[in-house]
Design an enzyme around this catalytic site. Sequence first.
Site, PDB file in Angstrom:
ATOM      1  N   GLU A  80     -51.289  11.962 -54.141  1.00  0.00           N
ATOM      2  CA  GLU A  80     -52.141  11.158 -54.587  1.00  0.00           C
ATOM      3  C   GLU A  80     -52.120  11.287 -56.767  1.00  0.00           C
ATOM      4  O   GLU A  80     -51.526  11.979 -57.401  1.00  0.00           O
ATOM      5  CB  GLU A  80     -53.698  11.595 -54.183  1.00  0.00           C
ATOM      6  CG  GLU A  80     -55.587  10.941 -55.813  1.00  0.00           C
ATOM      7  CD  GLU A  80     -54.990   9.664 -54.958  1.00  0.00           C
ATOM      8  OE1 GLU A  80     -56.355   9.620 -55.506  1.00  0.00           O
ATOM      9  OE2 GLU A  80     -54.181   9.091 -54.421  1.00  0.00           O
ATOM     10  N   ASP A 108     -52.396  12.655 -49.731  1.00  0.00           N
ATOM     11  CA  ASP A 108     -52.861  13.133 -51.116  1.00  0.00           C
ATOM     12  C   ASP A 108     -52.045  14.447 -50.976  1.00  0.00           C
ATOM     13  O   ASP A 108     -51.716  14.625 -52.455  1.00  0.00           O
ATOM     14  CB  ASP A 108     -54.892  13.162 -51.400  1.00  0.00           C
ATOM     15  CG  ASP A 108     -55.925  12.155 -51.021  1.00  0.00           C
ATOM     16  OD1 ASP A 108     -55.345  11.160 -51.301  1.00  0.00           O
ATOM     17  OD2 ASP A 108     -56.523  12.487 -50.621  1.00  0.00           O
TER      18      ASP A 108
END
Length: 252
Positions: A80, A108
């Site tokens: 992310e 992420d």
Amino acid sequence: MEDFVRQCFNPMIVELAEKAMKEYGEDLKIETNKFAAICTHLEVCFMYSDFHFINEQGESIVVELDDPNALLKHRFEIIEGRDRTMAWTVVNSICNTTGAEKPKFLPDLYDYKENRFIEIGVTRREVHIYYLEKANKIKSENTHIHIFSFTGEEMATKADYTLDEESRARIKTRLFTIRQEMANRGLWDSFVSPKEAKKQLKKDLKSQELCAGLPTKVSRRTSPALRILEPMWMDSNRTAALRASFLKCPKK
């Protein structure tokens, strides 16, 4: 809301959120709630990663002081916060190196200890509802899901919360603080409700001094996770296997 975000979050997180919205053609001046949500999600991802390492014995440890002589490997790879092209490059490299199944959607984080991708969620609603939405979208048993709420609740795949209790408490405290700061300035209701958001936007357009008195309590210290990403997507030297996948950026 925009003023609140710029004063509440680390400048580098704000910059990453701006780049993310620009990449998707979104106007942060209009979609201020999304701007706040992206910043919050970024901060939680970085806090999730901060201070967590794997020692020579393969054990997960928490180290809050930087020691350049320590033979430690970062436990989490941060996906992310990167542009989509670089993010997929990192994911592909991880899959080629570890044999992990390539996820359909960008996750992420990657956990080197548990050898799994992680999807982090931050919700303003009930955690179980948001968890089910995430699970139905991802439809993969190989991606671990961990949801946090602004009320201190959390939910994770198979009740496996990955981090130690103290690390998770740090994240929950930060989220609760953000909620309180928003509530103190009349921003929380609009952050939760789309109808209230429209009303708030009209107020914001009339007055740009909504958060003028906001105290800057948040630390401006750059977290270890953020330092890895600055100034852009530089080689973090985290592992030899991934090193070749990162693009070198010219020094500013």
